[in-house]
Scaffold this active site. Structure first.
Site, PDB file in Angstrom:
ATOM      1  N   GLY A  62       0.804  -1.221   0.000  1.00  0.00           N
ATOM      2  CA  GLY A  62       0.000   0.000   0.000  1.00  0.00           C
ATOM      3  C   GLY A  62       0.834   1.266   0.000  1.00  0.00           C
ATOM      4  O   GLY A  62       0.555   2.203  -0.756  1.00  0.00           O
ATOM      5  N   GLU A  63       1.866   1.297   0.839  1.00  0.00           N
ATOM      6  CA  GLU A  63       2.696   2.503   0.905  1.00  0.00           C
ATOM      7  C   GLU A  63       3.487   2.698  -0.381  1.00  0.00           C
ATOM      8  O   GLU A  63       3.650   3.818  -0.849  1.00  0.00           O
ATOM      9  CB  GLU A  63       3.645   2.457   2.103  1.00  0.00           C
ATOM     10  CG  GLU A  63       4.425   3.740   2.240  1.00  0.00           C
ATOM     11  CD  GLU A  63       4.990   3.979   3.618  1.00  0.00           C
ATOM     12  OE1 GLU A  63       5.590   5.055   3.805  1.00  0.00           O
ATOM     13  OE2 GLU A  63       4.844   3.126   4.506  1.00  0.00           O
ATOM     14  N   SER A  64       3.942   1.620  -0.976  1.00  0.00           N
ATOM     15  CA  SER A  64       4.668   1.731  -2.237  1.00  0.00           C
ATOM     16  C   SER A  64       3.773   2.328  -3.321  1.00  0.00           C
ATOM     17  O   SER A  64       4.173   3.262  -4.029  1.00  0.00           O
ATOM     18  CB  SER A  64       5.183   0.356  -2.683  1.00  0.00           C
ATOM     19  OG  SER A  64       6.100  -0.160  -1.738  1.00  0.00           O
TER      20      SER A  64
END
Length: 142
Positions: A62-64
């Protein structure tokens, strides 16, 4: 680095790279634009001791996606950095590949918010991630 595609956003993301952690975890970009970004990640190698997909692996996916999408939105000479992230895990994948689909909730000049929905091979939602990024001027090259 992979070959050039007909998707300029995907070409941008591929050229920029996803970072060493995401590469080690097997993350692969499938589609990439300001409006929608998609990536996959194998379950194998990203599990807890009991064989379930690790919650932190969902967050890395998700953060990527969210940070890279925010950086594409920011444009040249600007940099998006994460300031908040949260995740709600509702199912655990145990095999195959998970897919993250990132869509913007808010695209501003200084703040972006993205939601990333991660599903398993059967299309069942496993995790919902929300990330907020602050956009600032990129540091001058030294």
């Amino acid at each position: 680095m992979s070959e050039t595609t007909t998707d300029p956003g995907l070409d941008w993301a591929t050229a920029r790279g996803m970072g060493a952690l995401a590469e080690k975890m097997g993350l692969k970009f499938v589609e990439f634009s300001v409006e929608r970004s998609v990536a996959t990640m194998p379950v194998e190698g990203n599990t807890q001791p009991v064989g379930l997909m690790h919650g932190g692996a969902y967050v890395v996916l998700g953060e990527s996606l969210g940070s890279m999408s925010a950086n594409l939105h920011a444009g040249p000479g600007r940099l998006a950095v994460g300031v908040d992230i949260n995740a709600t895990h509702t199912r655990s994948a145990t095999s195959g590949v998970v897919t993250g689909v990132c869509t913007p909730v808010h695209l501003g000049r200084s703040i972006t918010v993205h939601e990333i929905v991660v599903t398993d091979d059967q299309g069942r939602r496993c995790s919902t991630i929300r990330i907020t990024n602050m956009i600032k001027d990129a540091p001058a090259a030294s």
